[in-house]
Design a protein around this motif. Structure first.
Motif, PDB file in Angstrom:
ATOM      1  N   THR B  43       0.836  -1.207   0.000  1.00 36.09           N
ATOM      2  CA  THR B  43       0.000   0.000   0.000  1.00 36.09           C
ATOM      3  C   THR B  43       0.866   1.249   0.000  1.00 36.09           C
ATOM      4  O   THR B  43       0.566   2.233  -0.689  1.00 36.09           O
ATOM      5  N   GLN B  82      -7.998  -0.281  -0.819  1.00 38.17           N
ATOM      6  CA  GLN B  82      -8.216  -1.549  -0.140  1.00 38.17           C
ATOM      7  C   GLN B  82      -9.619  -1.564   0.481  1.00 38.17           C
ATOM      8  O   GLN B  82     -10.272  -2.581   0.535  1.00 38.17           O
ATOM      9  N   ASP B 158      -5.619  -1.548  -5.007  1.00 33.71           N
ATOM     10  CA  ASP B 158      -5.063  -2.070  -3.758  1.00 33.71           C
ATOM     11  C   ASP B 158      -5.954  -3.165  -3.182  1.00 33.71           C
ATOM     12  O   ASP B 158      -6.978  -2.876  -2.572  1.00 33.71           O
ATOM     13  N   GLU B 159      -5.561  -4.378  -3.392  1.00 32.95           N
ATOM     14  CA  GLU B 159      -6.346  -5.542  -2.944  1.00 32.95           C
ATOM     15  C   GLU B 159      -7.837  -5.341  -3.164  1.00 32.95           C
ATOM     16  O   GLU B 159      -8.631  -5.424  -2.233  1.00 32.95           O
TER      17      GLU B 159
HETATM   18 MG   LIG Z   1      -2.171  -2.694   2.195  1.00 29.02          MG
END
Ligand SMILES: [Mg+2]
Ligand SMILES: Nc1ncnc2c1ncn2[C@@H]1O[C@H](COP(=O)(O)OP(=O)(O)OP(=O)(O)O)[C@@H](O)[C@H]1O
Lengths: 277, 320
Positions: B43, B82, B158-159
């Motif tokens: 991140t 995320q 991000d994910e």
């Molecule tokens: Mg992360």
């Protein structure tokens, strides 16, 4: 919960309920009823008519609303930046700032109000600073007028605005603001389109609460107004303790109660929105 | 569309380096996945590229332009967080319109762009909903639509699929890959799911403790890992001794399994069915363990059975 257990639960609170009704609600109803009841003649609306005929009452009501509005706006102008600044502090700084905001709650309102007399008086620090800096030649009169009352009320009621606002602000996820930045928004847009709308319900709810509290404020207008700034609660004091005209006082109280309830209903709606349901 | 180049990018928090001398170069239209365990700096790296954070040292180039000190607004990057980070006080449509409004695109044109983006992620019909009224997968797709609607030069994810269940995740992986191919946008995806990384990307970058471990095509990194960390992080690794004293890694599919007496003797500890494959955990006679994966052909070895294993020396990759 089924019926039987609900009834059982009622058994536990019944004594308290009776006490509440007898000690609090009954006197209020009796008070409100006074305005509609004339001894020996029964139901009447003449006390309300009396209110309409004597313009002084409506003037005081209007005056109260105006002062409450100004104090509320002053509260917003001071409280919003303050709460926003507190959000940006580290956790220690937040604790200290929060304590400073809440601290006045623990000091008697009477003491705080008298403290303003010391601060705002002709020989008080504010006037001495103004004169020393050359901004004014003669002392500015802050006391025993609307300005003093407004300053005093704004100060006393500040925590009621700052606390819910601060709570709403720290709930705003920093990542939302980062997301807005990553989508190309400049800081101004981020504030007006994302940050401010998310604090708006709490701001409105807090402002209404402050406004309602201003409407019924007694101590501060009495002391800092010195009897020269007529507000509803001081008028009631006069009508009850000095003249006395209980029926008139009751009629005014009823109107004040209705105004307050209407505003309170608005507050509840906003508050429910602010807590995000 | 643009390429990305990182040169010696370092981000320190105090003395701790969340990103440590990272070099990376992503060509235009490429799909690169950053892979690493939790806390490895994935991140951090994305936020540096997006401009939400400034590197302590090193330089970042996007489309050949040095953007190291540029603000986020100046970079034209689509970022999916995320946590999605949808604006809770706006409807789905208003969320997607937001980046257009910022770019002074309004009216019918903006409306059409936003609706097209929502159609792209198959969310048409939900425009009026609030984010809180959507499922996790739908929220993720709104975030995706919002990040692509303004035709960013680069897409950073991000994910994006981290919070979803397996089936939905696999569906969205396919969608994501198609979307990226349709738009032809340079994409960096962060994940700690190695299967996702292997199936989606042109190349993967393995991170550990803020440092690059390897940048390579997925199969390359899988079969020829740069070091022990990569070997173990990507799938299952069998470590074997090489004649020269070094260690080598053999993947379970490259190990041959046979009846007793046709290689190194081993005993079946556990047999795990994976649909078309069976995975055996075996113990060699010197008590070292070996994992083998073979196609499931109706019958399998039971735990306790004696078997033998062997492998080609060409399938053993030396690691340090
Ligand atoms: Mg992360
Ligand atoms: N603002 C910060 N201050 C101090 N340390 C930080 C900060 N942000 C991140 N870190 C540290 O940097 C390291 C990398 O964090 P990062 O969020 O990049 O990890 P990640 O690879 O994204 O992990 P995950 O898979 O859990 O999301 C972590 O050890 C984290 O604690």
């Amino acid at each position: 919960m089924n019926r039987a257990s609900r009834l059982e639960g009622f058994g536990f609170i019944a004594p308290l309920l009776v006490l509440m009704v007898v000690a609090f609600n009954a006197p209020i109803v009796y008070m409100l009823g006074l305005a509609f009841w004339e001894k020996g003649r029964g139901f009447t609306l003449e006390h309300y008519e009396g209110l309409l005929e004597a313009p002084v009452y409506l003037r005081v009501l209007g005056n109260t609303m105006r002062i409450a509005l100004i104090a509320t706006i002053a509260n917003i102008i001071i409280g919003y930046p303050l709460a926003h600044w507190m959000r940006g502090l580290g956790s220690r700084g937040r604790m200290i700032a929060l304590a400073l905001v809440v601290l006045p709650f623990w000091v008697s309102i009477l003491v705080r109000t008298y403290a303003w007399i010391v601060v705002l008086g002709n020989g008080g620090i504010v006037n001495r600073a103004l004169q020393w800096s050359g901004l004014t030649d003669a002392p500015v009169s802050f006391l025993y007028n609307e300005l003093g009352v407004t300053i005093g009320m704004a100060n006393v009621l500040l925590p009621f605005l700052v606390l819910p606002l601060f709570a709403a602000m720290i709930r705003i996820d920093d990542r939302l603001l980062q997301a807005a930045a990553s989508l190309g928004a400049p800081p101004r847009t981020i504030f007006w389109k994302v940050y401010f709308p998310l604090t708006l319900p709490a701001l409105a709810a807090g402002a209404l609460l402050v406004f309602i509290l201003c409407l019924g404020f007694y101590v501060t207008p009495a002391i800092l107004g010195g009897g020269r700034v007529p507000m509803i609660s001081n008028l009631l004091d006069t009508l009850i303790n000095q003249i006395p005209r209980w029926e008139q006082a009751s009629a005014i109280s009823t109107i004040l109660l209705i105004v307050t309830l209407v505003i309170f209903a608005a507050y509840r709606r906003l508050d429910r929105k602010a807590s995000g349901t | 569309m643009s390429d990305i180049r990182l040169e010696g990018v370092t981000k320190r928090y105090g003395t701790f380096a969340a990103a440590d001398q990272v070099d990376l170069s992503v060509t235009q239209g490429e799909f690169v996945t950053i892979l690493g365990p939790s806390g490895s700096g994935k991140t951090t790296l994305l936020s540096l590229i997006a401009g939400l954070n400034r590197p302590t040292s090193g330089r970042i180039f996007i489309g050949g332009r040095d953007v190291t000190n540029a603000t986020a607004q100046e970079r034209n990057i689509g970022l999916v967080f995320q946590s999605y980070a949808l604006f809770p006080h706006m409807s789905v449509l208003e969320n997607v319109l937001f980046p257009l409004g910022v770019r002074k695109i309004g009216g019918a044109e903006a409306d059409k762009l936003a609706r097209d983006a929502l159609k792209l992620v198959r969310l048409d019909g939900l425009e009026a909903r609030r984010p809180s009224q959507l499922s996790g997968g739908q929220q993720q797709r709104v975030a995706l639509a919002r990040a692509v609607v303004f035709k960013p030069d680069i897409l950073l994810l991000d994910e994006p699929l981290g919070a979803l269940d397996r089936k939905l995740r696999e569906e969205l992986q396919v969608e994501l890959k198609q979307l990226q191919r349709t738009l032809g946008v340079t994409t960096l995806l962060v994940t700690h799911d190695q299967e996702e990384a292997l199936s989606l990307s042109d190349r993967i970058m393995v991170l550990d403790k803020g440092r690059t471990q390897q940048v390579a095509a997925p199969t390359e990194a899988y079969l020829r890992p740069a070091n022990r960390f990569v070997a173990e992080f990507l799938g299952i690794a069998n470590f074997v001794d090489l004649p020269d004293g070094r260690q080598g890694v053999v993947r379970p599919e490259r190990v041959r399994l046979a009846g007793e007496g046709q290689g190194k003797a081993a005993r079946v500890i556990e047999a795990i069915y994976l649909g078309q494959m069976v995975r055996y955990h075996l113990a060699l006679d010197d008590n070292r363990s070996v994992v083998v994966a073979v196609p499931f052909l109706g019958t399998a070895h039971a735990p306790g059975e004696r078997v033998s294993v062997s492998w080609e020396s060409a399938d053993v990759w030396p690691v340090t």
